[in-house]
Write a protein that holds these residues in place. Structure first.
Motif, mmCIF file in Angstrom:
data_model
loop_
_atom_site.group_PDB
_atom_site.id
_atom_site.type_symbol
_atom_site.label_atom_id
_atom_site.label_comp_id
_atom_site.label_asym_id
_atom_site.label_seq_id
_atom_site.Cartn_x
_atom_site.Cartn_y
_atom_site.Cartn_z
ATOM 1 N N ASN A 55 24.627 54.941 40.063
ATOM 2 C CA ASN A 55 24.903 56.309 39.618
ATOM 3 C C ASN A 55 25.168 57.176 40.841
ATOM 4 O O ASN A 55 24.433 57.098 41.835
ATOM 5 C CB ASN A 55 23.681 56.863 38.871
ATOM 6 N N GLU A 56 26.202 57.974 40.781
ATOM 7 C CA GLU A 56 26.513 58.910 41.870
ATOM 8 C C GLU A 56 26.283 58.251 43.234
ATOM 9 O O GLU A 56 25.555 58.763 44.089
ATOM 10 C CB GLU A 56 25.705 60.214 41.731
ATOM 11 N N LEU A 96 18.302 70.411 31.338
ATOM 12 C CA LEU A 96 19.661 70.972 31.410
ATOM 13 C C LEU A 96 20.141 71.401 30.006
ATOM 14 O O LEU A 96 19.372 72.005 29.264
ATOM 15 C CB LEU A 96 20.610 70.000 32.119
ATOM 16 N N GLN A 154 21.201 67.086 29.330
ATOM 17 C CA GLN A 154 20.640 65.838 28.860
ATOM 18 C C GLN A 154 20.082 66.053 27.453
ATOM 19 O O GLN A 154 20.084 67.178 26.979
ATOM 20 C CB GLN A 154 19.548 65.359 29.813
ATOM 21 N N TYR A 199 29.606 69.331 36.189
ATOM 22 C CA TYR A 199 28.696 70.353 35.658
ATOM 23 C C TYR A 199 29.346 71.730 35.754
ATOM 24 O O TYR A 199 30.067 72.015 36.723
ATOM 25 C CB TYR A 199 27.386 70.369 36.450
ATOM 26 N N TRP A 235 24.614 73.929 33.970
ATOM 27 C CA TRP A 235 23.419 73.786 34.826
ATOM 28 C C TRP A 235 23.019 75.199 35.244
ATOM 29 O O TRP A 235 23.755 75.859 35.973
ATOM 30 C CB TRP A 235 23.761 72.919 36.028
ATOM 31 N N TRP A 292 12.591 63.645 40.989
ATOM 32 C CA TRP A 292 12.418 64.824 40.150
ATOM 33 C C TRP A 292 10.961 65.260 40.089
ATOM 34 O O TRP A 292 10.183 64.707 39.328
ATOM 35 C CB TRP A 292 12.955 64.542 38.737
ATOM 36 N N GLU A 307 28.190 62.693 32.874
ATOM 37 C CA GLU A 307 27.257 63.825 32.924
ATOM 38 C C GLU A 307 28.097 65.084 32.878
ATOM 39 O O GLU A 307 28.996 65.263 33.708
ATOM 40 C CB GLU A 307 26.408 63.804 34.210
ATOM 41 N N GLY A 344 21.366 58.773 35.845
ATOM 42 C CA GLY A 344 20.933 59.746 36.765
ATOM 43 C C GLY A 344 20.389 59.161 38.072
ATOM 44 O O GLY A 344 20.363 57.972 38.331
ATOM 45 N N CYS A 345 20.037 60.111 38.929
ATOM 46 C CA CYS A 345 19.517 59.732 40.249
ATOM 47 C C CYS A 345 18.340 58.763 40.130
ATOM 48 O O CYS A 345 18.146 57.893 40.986
ATOM 49 C CB CYS A 345 19.087 60.986 41.014
ATOM 50 N N GLU A 391 17.105 60.858 31.043
ATOM 51 C CA GLU A 391 16.652 60.390 32.369
ATOM 52 C C GLU A 391 15.141 60.571 32.489
ATOM 53 O O GLU A 391 14.554 61.417 31.808
ATOM 54 C CB GLU A 391 17.379 61.223 33.445
HETATM 55 O O1 AHR Z 1 21.358 65.304 35.324
HETATM 56 C C1 AHR Z 1 20.632 65.612 36.478
HETATM 57 C C2 AHR Z 1 21.166 64.900 37.700
HETATM 58 O O2 AHR Z 1 22.441 65.368 37.998
HETATM 59 C C3 AHR Z 1 21.345 63.415 37.577
HETATM 60 O O3 AHR Z 1 20.174 62.720 37.828
HETATM 61 C C4 AHR Z 1 22.361 63.116 38.640
HETATM 62 O O4 AHR Z 1 23.128 61.986 38.340
HETATM 63 C C5 AHR Z 1 23.171 64.388 38.705
HETATM 64 O O5 AHR Z 1 23.368 64.804 40.000
#
Ligand code: AHR
Length: 512
Positions: free
Chosen positions: A193-194, A370, A365, A260, A320, A117, A316, A91-92, A49
């Protein structure tokens, strides 16, 4: 302090040998005749990401002359893992990304503030063409996630056309002007995503409608047909799976769940390196929950898709932790210990058990973010313990999952109980049987007798990943603290194989 550590180590040593001496061997019985499902190679996917130093600096770096280059040593290390696919750009970040900002001459590209981020300004030098260059360097398959949260149907359809149209079209012509004649033939395409969170805070019903609109305009071009990936649930959000499968299931090829392992709570995740046995067992208890969670999502999917056409993807996953002290806020940079490695192997064992439904997965990732494979600091690079698990397990890609029965008891600590061991087995296309054993117990070694029904092994070889401390990890000064070693604790004994499995270890065996 030093004295206390030394005493603890001694005590653990005594416990290990005393318990090993008096232990009844555990048993693992493998039943090749009952094998049915292939382990999809795509469960060994990676995720990259626009986040922290995952791309910029970790993989894509300016040289002395100010020109961007891929970091060859990082690419070479990753290539060794036979990565089947790399998910990008988030990802976000995916629901925040406008792809047209990342094409054309680099010096003319606008910047973007990565509000997802760290709020850093990125120069968009890593865009569509650079992503596909990396895909080619790694010899892997692309997986692109389109922007649903802040983009439009039209914009996503144009990106799909830019990437995949083989003939004459406005977007294909632009691609050619930017130096790429042939389409890249992308199959895997994420529609957001999400979307229940950073991707737009939608309800399942609203997302299902949006999904159908966006997915409709991902047209077939030549032989290229999209494998359409819908935003799936987080953890145990069964309501999401129910709503999305009910309302859009017929148009979905893959449902992307995220899970996670957080030792503490969200926001206070817990240190990646400073932990004791309480945190060790809690991490495993939480990671192992994914087995039940997959079963329950899968059961909901069965209602709408009894033939299991729709794959469940764990898009994902991983540990974490708190960010490393001193690292940039928002960059999600964390260390990676033996605990992370064992958590990874346990995940793969679970994914293999669900091979009929779980056919894709991406650890979060790939680099510097992470639970990463590779960490970098300036010009230096290290391979994490998790990297070595991916290396051990790559033999299972595309292999036939072999059903097994493991009788191994439990590991307990202060009222928490988890299984002591985890295992998996498969037969690859050349007919070789591979077995992985993880000893979750950080104190007790274990003896395991392996029987493979109908197979009389002629020999066995293996590798082991372990360390003296639960939190052992590789540093830039000591990059070889946790590295694989040849395993000499397995021997054929009559019809079976006897394995002496050290505490907190992963052993990968190959039978002859
Ligand atoms: O992997 C980090 C973040 O975790 C990603 O951007 C998101 O999809 C998830 O919440």
């Amino acid at each position: 302090m030093l004295k206390k550590t030394a005493i603890t180590v001694l005590m653990l040593g005594c416990l290990t040998s005393a318990a090993t001496l008096g232990q009844t061997p555990h048993s693992l019985t493998i039943d090749p005749a009952a094998a049915r499902d292939t382990i999809s190679r795509h469960i060994y996917g990676q995720f990259m990401e626009h986040l922290g130093r995952g791309i910029y600096e970790g993989l894509w770096q300016k040289d002395a002359a100010g020109n961007y280059q891929f970091r060859q040593e990082v690419v070479a290390a990753l290539k060794n893992l036979n990565i089947p696919n790399v998910r990008w750009p988030g990802g976000c970040f995916a629901d925040y990304y406008f792809w047209k900002d990342g094409i054309g001459p680099r010096e003319q590209r606008p910047t973007i503030v990565n509000n997802m981020w760290g709020g850093v300004t990125e120069d968009n030098s890593f865009g569509t063409h650079e992503y596909f260059q990396l895909i080619e360097l790694l010899g892997t398959e692309p997986m692109v996630v389109g922007n649903v949260g802040s983009g439009s149907v039209h914009e996503m359809a144009e990106w799909w056309e830019y990437i995949n149209h083989p003939g004459k079209s406005p977007m294909a012509d632009q691609r050619r002007q930017n130096g790429r004649e042939q389409p890249w033939n992308v199959r895997y395409w994420g529609v957001g995503n999400e979307s229940w969170g950073c991707g737009g805070n939608m309800t399942p019903e609203f997302y299902a409608n949006e999904y159908k609109r966006y997915a409709t305009y991902l047209q077939n071009y030549g032989n290229i047909r999209p494998i359409r990936i819908a935003t799936g649930p987080s953890d145990s959000n069964y309501v999401w799976t129910e709503g999305v499968m009910r309302d859009a299931g017929r148009m979905i090829d893959v449902l992307d769940m995220h899970y996670y392992t957080v030792t503490g709570d969200w926001g206070r995740w817990g240190s990646g390196t400073q932990f004791a046995e309480r945190e060790w067992i809690t991490s495993f208890r939480k990671a192992l929950r994914i087995d039940t969670i997959i079963s329950r999502h899968s059961a909901i999917m069965d209602k709408y898709d009894p033939r299991k056409r729709v794959a469940l993807m764990i898009g994902e996953w991983g540990m974490w932790h708190d960010m490393e002290p001193g690292s940039t806020p928002g960059f999600l940079y964390q260390q990676n210990t033996l605990r992370d490695a064992l958590i990874a192997s346990v995940h793969f064992d679970i994914f293999h058990r669900h091979a009929d439904r779980v056919r894709m997965a991406n650890i979060a990732q790939m680099v510097n973010v992470l639970q990463a494979m590779v960490l970098t600091e300036g010009p230096r690079m290290l391979l994490t313990p998790t990297y070595h698990v991916f290396d051990f397990y790559k033999v299972h890609q595309g292999a036939l999952a072999l059903p097994l029965t493991l009788e191994a008891g439990t590991y307990q600590f202060e009222g928490t109980t988890v299984p002591a061991l985890s295992a998996t087995a498969s037969r690859d296309r050349q007919g070789r049987i591979h077995i992985a054993l993880t000893n979750i117990d950080p104190n007790l070694a274990s003896t395991v007798n392996i029987t493979i029904n109908g197979v009389r092994p002629a020999g066995v070889s293996g590798r082991i990943l372990t360390a003296a401390q639960m939190n052992a990890h590789n540093t830039f000064d000591q990059p070889d603290n946790v590295v694989p070693k040849e395993f000499t604790g397995a021997r054929v004994s009559g019809e079976s194989i006897r394995v002496e499995l050290p505490a907190k270890s992963i052993v990968a065996l190959e039978l002859r």
